[in-house]
Each structure stands twice: as structure tokens, then as C-alpha cells.
Scaffold this active site. Structure first.
Site, PDB file in Angstrom:
ATOM      1  N   LYS A  85     -13.607 163.955  20.413  1.00  0.00           N
ATOM      2  CA  LYS A  85     -14.498 162.819  20.164  1.00  0.00           C
ATOM      3  C   LYS A  85     -13.950 161.624  20.932  1.00  0.00           C
ATOM      4  O   LYS A  85     -12.787 161.626  21.349  1.00  0.00           O
ATOM      5  CB  LYS A  85     -14.562 162.489  18.664  1.00  0.00           C
ATOM      6  CG  LYS A  85     -15.836 161.778  18.239  1.00  0.00           C
ATOM      7  CD  LYS A  85     -17.037 162.719  18.176  1.00  0.00           C
ATOM      8  CE  LYS A  85     -18.291 161.984  17.723  1.00  0.00           C
ATOM      9  NZ  LYS A  85     -19.453 162.887  17.604  1.00  0.00           N
TER      10      LYS A  85
ATOM     11  N   ASP B 139     -23.441 159.698  21.287  1.00  0.00           N
ATOM     12  CA  ASP B 139     -23.330 159.459  19.848  1.00  0.00           C
ATOM     13  C   ASP B 139     -23.955 158.097  19.605  1.00  0.00           C
ATOM     14  O   ASP B 139     -24.760 157.643  20.434  1.00  0.00           O
ATOM     15  CB  ASP B 139     -21.856 159.523  19.399  1.00  0.00           C
ATOM     16  CG  ASP B 139     -21.694 159.701  17.887  1.00  0.00           C
ATOM     17  OD1 ASP B 139     -22.086 158.785  17.152  1.00  0.00           O
ATOM     18  OD2 ASP B 139     -21.181 160.739  17.438  1.00  0.00           O
TER      19      ASP B 139
END
Length: 459
Positions: free
Chosen positions: A140, A180
Site C-alpha cells: 500500500k 485509492d
């Protein structure tokens, strides 16, 4: 005998002690990283029966290795605004585990991004990605940059600076970022353009979430929202019901929320409320999706403007009150920890019978306890939210094969993946003594595959 297949059991109390000590060690080694602590606690506490039944995991320190990322990158991102001033933000990338494939996980551009947020998301991503059945590991990243209020040129300059550093650490077979919160097709385009210049090659598989015209996949925009609804529908059908005829509340109004609403409506539900960071709109007769799409996807306006087209609807400032609206199905699709204990109790009081987490860990541990104690069906994020990364993996496959699949092909594969994820979660929960507990089932099903791969590959 394979190391991961050792069968001598250890005492459950010994397994609980092992997990408890590790949790305390994680908190000591990562002070102040409360989001990361929460994610680790939620996973590890559900793994006690696995550790008890498979002592090889403790013997090979799998849990100790798994809570420590392979690497955490933090870097300066200088960029120039339209007034000529030099701004500086902080960028992050955590590469948590590549036991079953290259690191894979989105980039988040939001002022709240810090090391704890990135590690929490990356840790969750390990198990979510494993559940998809695709060969992708967990990672991430992001930056404490806020795209809101910035011009396209400012966002472009930021993305170019961000990618100049990030490009040293990613690649189609190394680490594949995606979008995201705050990172959509525009940002992915700028990031990909800069990577292409730096790499001197057209490596389409280095990023996912791209526009269709240069290697993106049909269905990616819809995937997370559609996938969450497909998973919840599986859960509901297993309990003898479904979306048809149900009243639904959805938080958020970005891609995940919009397409969760769309699919829920297609399945016969009435969606009565959604939100953005300013507040929520409640339309008792049912939200008009075309209006929401126009406001959010075309005009870039706030959800408060919904009442201009539909004056019979009610807009309320602030987001917390959305969970006081009576509903049968709630789909939290905005951000982490948006449902706490009080909101969970309000949902139960309002007659909710199923929760489907479309965002990353939107329910606190206390909220989950409320739902489970009240007999509410609960679809945890790492399972229900996996549709987006599933189609990202399908985009990688299309890029590798130089192919482009139709929307029907992608959607069919997505439905099959979400069906398989639900089956894996239910089977794992049953096998380890927690039937019906999809939180435990998702954690166990994701963990076992990664743990076995780690043992097989050595220390």
C-alpha cells in the site's frame, strides 16, 4: 513431512499467550500507530485456533515475520504550485509480503495519510489479495497530499514528483500500485506517464486502474462496489434472503459507493441515503442514481446539491447521523473506522440485518462486537472489499497477454471470484470452530495460504 503439515497440537492457552505477547510487542515497536495496532489485533486474535492446530506456524515465527513489513519507504515529494511556490509533502510505500506474488495495493492521496494508515492498509491487503485467488502479494502507499482544490497542472506536477521516487521501487513483477482515495484515473494517468519516461519503456502492467485507452480494464471502476454487493448477496442468500425488497443505506459517494448503490438497485433494493465528507442526503422514496452520478462524476459537486433536483429529499450536515436511518442493509463505503460502537448500536436499533464493508475496515473492533453479539450478518472488508483488487489483478493479466476482455467477461470473472471468496471464508470459519463468523473465516483463509508459502520458501 512438509514443515507446514506438522500435526502435533499445542494447548489453546499457549496459542493465546503467543498471540497476546506478539500483540504487545507490535504496540511497543510501533508506538502511536493505532490504526496498524487495530488491524493486527483484528487478524491475530482470530488466528488462535490456527496456531493451536498448526504448531509449525509458531515454530517458524510466521506471525512475527508477517507483522513486520519487508520494507517501509518514506520519501520527500517537492512540487510547485500554480503561484510558483515550492510545496513539500511526504510519500509512503509499504511492501508487506510477496510470498504469493508481487506486492499489490493502492495509493491514497489524503491529508490523513501517515505511516500507521499505510501499514494498516498494507497489512489488510496481504489477506485480501490472497482471498482473491490471484497471485498477488500485499502492499500500500500514498501521500499526505490533498488533491481537492488543486488544479490539474498542480496534481500533474505532484504526481510526477511522487513517481520520480516511487519508480525506483516498483515494476510489473515487483510492486504494482493502483488507485485509492484521492487517486483516480487522472492521477494514475499522470503517474503512468512519468513512470514511462523514467523507465524508457511501455510497461503497462506497472500500474492498474488505467484508462481503457492505454491498458486499463473494463469494469475496474465498478469492481469494488459491485464486488461488495455480490459478496453480501451470497451471504444473504445463504441466510435465506437477498437484496430484493430491502432498504439500504450507503456511506460515501465515490466510485465504491456509487457502484455499490447501482448494483444493489439492480438486485431490487431501495437505497435511501448516501454521503460525502460534508454530510448525507436522505431520500425516503429512494435515491435517484442518475442525479448522484451527474453531481459526483460529471460536475464534481457536493452531495448537498442533490436536494436541488429532489427538494423532497433531506440533506443533513455531518456524516455520523447517516447510521441512525432505519435500514435492513448497511454498506459503509467511505473510510476506516466510520462506524463506532454508538453508530453500530443505532444501526441495530434501526433494524439492520446485514453489514457489507465496502471501505477498508470501516467498522471499529467495538462495532464489530456489537454486530456479532446482535446476530447481524457481517461481511468484513478484506473479503467484501476485494472486488477492486480482483479486477486489478485481471487488468494485470490482460496487460501481460496483450488482451482486452469485454465488460461481460470481467463481470463474470468478478462474480465467480466473490463467490469463491465467500465459500473460502465460510469453510475456514467452519473448519476452525467459528461457523458463520466471516471475520475469522476471512482472516484464517487468507493467512493459511500465505503462511504455508512463507514456510515453503524458507526464512
Amino acid at each position: 513431512m512438509h514443515l507446514a503439515e506438522q500435526t502435533t497440537l499445542i494447548d489453546t492457552r499457549e496459542a493465546e499467550l503467543h498471540v497476546s505477547q506478539l500483540l504487545e510487542a507490535v504496540k511497543r515497536r510501533n508506538p502511536g500507530e493505532f490504526e496498524f495496532h487495530q488491524a493486527v489485533q483484528e487478524v491475530l486474535t482470530s488466528l488462535v485456533p490456527v496456531v493451536a492446530q498448526k504448531p509449525a506456524y509458531a515454530a517458524h515465527a510466521v506471525l512475527e515475520r508477517l507483522v513486520e513489513p519487508d520494507r517501509l519507504l518514506s520519501f520527500r515529494v517537492p512540487w510547485q504550485d500554480d503561484a510558483g511556490r515550492i510545496r513539500v509533502n511526504r510519500g509512503f510505500r509499504v511492501q508487506f509480503s510477496n510470498a504469493i506474488g508481487p506486492y499489490k495495493g493502492g495509493l491514497r492521496f489524503h491529508p490523513t495519510v501517515n505511516a500507521s494508515i499505510v501499514k494498516f492498509l498494507g497489512f489488510e491487503q496481504i489477506f485480501k489479495n490472497t482471498l482473491t485467488g490471484q497471485p498477488i502479494g500485499g502492499g500500500k502507499g500514498g501521500a499526505d497530499f490533498d488533491p481537492k482544490g488543486k488544479s490539474d497542472f498542480e496534481i500533474m506536477r505532484f504526481c510526477q514528483s511522487f513517481m520520480t521516487e516511487l519508480s525506483k521501487h516498483i515494476g510489473p513483477d515487483t510492486d504494482v500500485p493502483a488507485g485509492d482515495i484521492g487517486v483516480g484515473a487522472r492521477e494514475i494517468g499522470y503517474l503512468f506517464g512519468q513512470y514511462k519516461k523514467l523507465a524508457g519503456a511501455y510497461e503497462a502492467g506497472v500500474l492498474t486502474g488505467k484508462d481503457i485507452g492505454y491498458g486499463g480494464s473494463l469494469g475496474r471502476k465498478e469492481a469494488t462496489g459491485y464486488g461488495a454487493v455480490y459478496f453480501v448477496e451470497e451471504m444473504l442468500q445463504h441466510a435465506g434472503s437477498g437484496f430484493r425488497g430491502s432498504t439500504v443505506v450507503v456511506s460515501g459517494s465515490g466510485n465504491v459507493s456509487i457502484y455499490a448503490m447501482e448494483k444493489a438497485m439492480q438486485l431490487g433494493a431501495k437505497v435511501v441515503a448516501c454521503s460525502d465528507s460534508g454530510g448525507f442526503v436522505y431520500h425516503k422514496e429512494g435515491l435517484v442514481l442518475e442525479t448522484i452520478k451527474r453531481l459526483k462524476e460529471v460536475e464534481g459537486r457536493r452531495i448537498a446539491d442533490y436536494v436541488e433536483a429532489h427538494p423532497e429529499a433531506l440533506y443533513v450536515e455531518g456524516c455520523d447521523g447517516i447510521w441512525t436511518i432505519p435500514c435492513e442493509i448497511a454498506l459503509p463505503c467511505a473510510t476506516q473506522n466510520e462506524i463506532g460502537k454508538t453508530a453500530a448500536e443505532a444501526l441495530v436499533l434501526g433494524g439492520v440485518r446485514a453489514i457489507g464493508e465496502g471501505a477498508n475496515m470501516p467498522s471499529t473492533l467495538e462495532a464489530i462486537e456489537v454486530f456479532q453479539r446482535s446476530g447481524v450478518l457481517f461481511a468484513p472488508a478484506k473479503a467484501a472489499n476485494a472486488g477492486g483488487v480482483s479486477v486489478s489483478a485481471l487488468e494485470m493479466a490482460q496487460n501481460s497477454a496483450r488482451l482486452s476482455w469485454t465488460m461481460e467477461e470481467v463481470d463474470g470473472r468478478l462474480q465467480a471470484i466473490m463467490h469463491d471468496i465467500y465459500r473460502s471464508c465460510t469453510e475456514a470459519a467452519e473448519a476452525y470452530g467459528t461457523p458463520g463468523n466471516l471475520v475469522a473465516g476471512a482472516n484464517i483463509a487468507g493467512f493459511v495460504q500465505v503462511a504455508d508459502a512463507m514456510i515453503a520458501q524458507g526464512i
